[in-house]
Design a protein around this motif. Structure first.
Motif, short mmCIF file in Angstrom:
data_model
loop_
_atom_site.label_atom_id
_atom_site.label_comp_id
_atom_site.label_asym_id
_atom_site.label_seq_id
_atom_site.Cartn_x
_atom_site.Cartn_y
_atom_site.Cartn_z
N ILE A 4 0.85 -1.20 0.00
CA ILE A 4 0.00 0.00 0.00
C ILE A 4 0.88 1.24 0.00
O ILE A 4 0.62 2.21 -0.74
CB ILE A 4 -0.96 -0.01 1.21
CG1 ILE A 4 -2.02 -1.10 1.03
CG2 ILE A 4 -1.62 1.35 1.39
CD1 ILE A 4 -2.92 -1.29 2.23
N SER A 63 -0.85 -1.71 -4.07
CA SER A 63 -2.16 -2.20 -3.63
C SER A 63 -2.97 -1.01 -3.14
O SER A 63 -2.41 -0.01 -2.67
CB SER A 63 -2.02 -3.24 -2.51
OG SER A 63 -1.38 -4.40 -2.97
N GLU A 64 -4.28 -1.15 -3.24
CA GLU A 64 -5.17 -0.07 -2.82
C GLU A 64 -5.78 -0.40 -1.46
O GLU A 64 -6.15 -1.55 -1.18
CB GLU A 64 -6.30 0.10 -3.84
CG GLU A 64 -5.84 0.66 -5.18
CD GLU A 64 -5.42 2.12 -5.09
OE1 GLU A 64 -5.96 2.84 -4.22
OE2 GLU A 64 -4.55 2.53 -5.88
N ARG A 111 -5.35 7.54 2.51
CA ARG A 111 -4.53 7.88 1.36
C ARG A 111 -3.05 7.84 1.71
O ARG A 111 -2.67 7.96 2.88
CB ARG A 111 -4.88 9.27 0.84
CG ARG A 111 -4.64 10.37 1.85
CD ARG A 111 -4.87 11.74 1.26
NE ARG A 111 -4.55 12.79 2.22
CZ ARG A 111 -4.41 14.07 1.89
NH1 ARG A 111 -4.54 14.44 0.63
NH2 ARG A 111 -4.13 14.96 2.81
#
Length: 620
Positions: free
Chosen positions: A49, A54-55, A60
């Motif tokens: 992330i 990767s989301e 954020r």
């Protein structure tokens, strides 16, 4: 100190599991962060992330404009036809990187044994990982994320990488930050100045700590102490509440809701257990005075081809080696890849016969080996973890209490769901823990561990070391994990590719000094602090006048500490032998065997005392 990367409110759920929940982290210039946590907690996911691979479900990740980021993933997908040189330097001309001393150091540290024009797809998994790591270090990104970089590196490679990263990201004024996921605790202490712990307990929390692995363990111990104090207070309050409820008059039966609510609040305040893993010491069969002896053993590999890298005469792995293992001996074995460590274990287990000499085995020994890849479980893939243990033993008595196979797997950290999961679906760490349990329930008295730290998280390693502390049998550990070797082994030996087994009174530091000397073409002049250990033939390093640098002084001090621990064990064994001679005074054969062991210990003690004196002269 410039800010480089930030994560704000990161959350991620996979199916019903919460991996990360409202996690906020930041990286500044000079940060060197180690990431730890149980297997499956989400450490690799967190790195992906942060890298943008990767989301997350929420939150954020921000990165300062113009900064570069590189990540070493555990995946190694490489297109066909790409060579080592292509992967490390892309289309850059040789003169663009060959003139850079830093890049040349990367080549020497990670690629010295590889053909730069070889296709990457022809390399082993470990070699591909080293090539990928070399490419990242040559690119020199501002933010470097490493997922298990020490896997497939030997002791020497781990030491080189630690020094390189600590210098690159730790020097004054250095631009850049490092985040590394690893189970190698020596590496964490040598490199990292901060720690992130991914809890993996369902809370999705990531806790931050200042300092390396040692400071993190101290902080966790303090947290556990405070939790114990809170738990004791909570227990006292619960007892009072329950006593009040029990004594309450029936006439007041409609009124104690406040009390019930208070008791429920106390129970709800109980935090989930952090460490559910428990490795239990099981019985071991009695060892006699004879365990395993290699006597004048020679092993020669068969001739190999006639092309590049051929060896028409065959390579000698062991050249007339004698090595004696006694009851309770605890050895750590180090060496570069291909020098014969796995062959040595095969000789000890009887899976390989020597080409010359013999291996003498005691009549009472029961040998068990934890292999690197635990392929022993492949044929049992259709069974569940519980069924695998039941095939060995359905029940076992521990501390006067009989436990079933299901209870044993639960102690080893398997949830009920995972305990009844088929072996073929278990993770690498779960398979390794399961195989270790299989070995232990068989109650061996000689335990051989081949790279036991692979796939195990730091909590499992701590539990394994705690178990091995009380291991009464003979223990041989082959590992690149310096922390493990120095923790569980009394003595260490090295295979340097010269056909011998060399004793290392100075431990891993002495081994690294020998390797540096070998690379400089002066292995015979490397400093040593003692003769070879008892039963080692040609295994010692010849003594020479020591150069009293700070490094050599540190080696000497470690040698003194190691020798003193071994002398303490010898004293304990001598005392026990004297007691046994008194109780078996009428059994002349038994007394003769005990007396022979006393003489062996006296010889070893004399050698160790001489080694202690030599080391003390250097350490002064």
């Amino acid at each position: 100190m410039a800010h480089l990367l930030g994560a704000d409110g990161i959350s991620l759920r996979i199916a019903t599991r919460t991996l990360l929940s409202d996690v906020s982290l930041g990286l500044d210039d000079g940060d060197r962060v180690g990431v730890v946590g149980p297997n499956g907690a989400g450490k690799s996911t967190l790195l992906r992330i942060l890298a943008g691979l990767s989301e997350a479900d929420a939150g954020r990740v921000t990165r300062v404009g113009g900064s570069t980021l590189g990540m070493l993933d555990q995946r190694d997908d490489v297109p066909d036809g790409v060579t080592v040189l292509d992967l490390v330097h892309g289309s850059a001309d040789i003169h663009e990187w060959a003139s850079d001393a830093r890049v040349r150091a990367v080549h020497e540290g990670l690629l010295a044994d590889l053909d730069l024009d070889a296709p990457v797809t022809t390399l082993s998994g470990g070699q591909r990982r080293r090539v990928a790591l070399a490419g990242l270090l040559a690119d020199d990104p501002d933010v470097l994320l490493l997922d298990e970089p020490t896997n497939h590196l030997d002791v020497e490679g781990v030491a080189w990488l630690a020094e390189h990263l600590a210098t690159r990201y730790g020097r004054p004024g250095a631009r850049g930050a490092l985040v590394v996921v690893t189970h190698d605790r020596w590496f964490l202490d040598a490199v990292c100045t901060r720690m992130w712990e991914v809890r993996g307990d369902g809370s999705g929390a990531v806790d931050g700590y200042d300092g390396g692995y040692g400071a993190y363990i101290l902080a966790r111990a303090e947290r556990a102490r405070l939790a114990a104090v809170a738990a004791e207070k909570r227990d006292n309050l619960l007892r009072k509440e329950l006593a009040w409820l029990h004594r309450g008059a029936k006439a007041r039966s409609s009124k104690p809701k406040f009390r019930l609510d208070a008791a429920a609040a106390l129970i709800a305040d109980e935090p989930p257990p952090r460490d559910e893993l428990e490795l239990t010491q099981m019985a071991t069969k009695r060892l006699g005075k004879d365990v395993l002896d290699l006597e004048d053993v020679t092993v020669v590999l068969p001739p190999r081809g006639d092309g590049p890298g051929s060896d028409p005469a065959g390579r000698v792995l062991f050249d007339h080696v004698t090595w004696r293992l006694g009851p309770g001996d605890r050895y750590g074995v180090v060496g570069v890849n291909g020098v014969g460590k796995t062959t040595l274990l095969a000789l000890l287990t009887g899976r390989r016969s020597p080409d010359g000499g013999r291996v003498r085995r005691g009549k009472t020994i029961e040998v068990a080996q934890l292999s690197q890849e635990v392929h022993e479980l492949d044929e049992l893939g259709h069974l569940t973890a519980v069924e695998v243990v039941e095939r060995e033993r359905g029940r076992i008595e521990i501390d006067g209490k009989e436990l079933t196979a299901a209870q044993l797997t639960e102690r080893l950290g398997f949830t009920r769901e995972r305990a009844y999961t088929k072996v073929e679906s278990l993770s690498g760490g779960e398979r390794r823990r399961l195989q270790l349990l299989r070995l232990l329930v068989a109650e061996p008295n000689v335990l051989l561990l081949d790279e036991p730290t692979n796939d195990l998280d730091t909590d499992t390693l701590a539990a394994l070391e705690d178990l091995l502390d009380g291991w009464p049998g003979t223990l041989i550990v082959v590992s690149h994990d310096r922390y493990l070797l120095e923790r569980v082994a009394d003595r260490q030996v090295a295979l340097l590719g010269d056909g011998r087994i060399r004793d290392l009174p100075g431990g891993v530091e002495e081994y690294l000094a020998l390797r540096r000397g070998a690379r400089a073409g002066a292995s015979d002049s490397a400093t040593s602090y003692g003769t070879s250990g008892a039963g080692l033939r040609g295994g010692g390093v010849e003594s020479s006048a020591p150069v009293r640098t700070q490094a050599e002084i540190r080696v000497a001090k470690k040698a003194i500490s190691r020798i003193e621990r071994r002398l303490e064990r010898i004293a304990e064994e001598e005392a026990q032998l004297h007691e046994d001679m008194v109780t078996q005074a009428t059994d002349f054969e038994a007394v003769g065997g005990l007396d022979a062991r006393l003489k062996e210990l006296a010889t070893e003690k004399g050698e160790l005392e001489m080694a202690w004196l030599e080391a003390a002269e250097v350490a002064e």
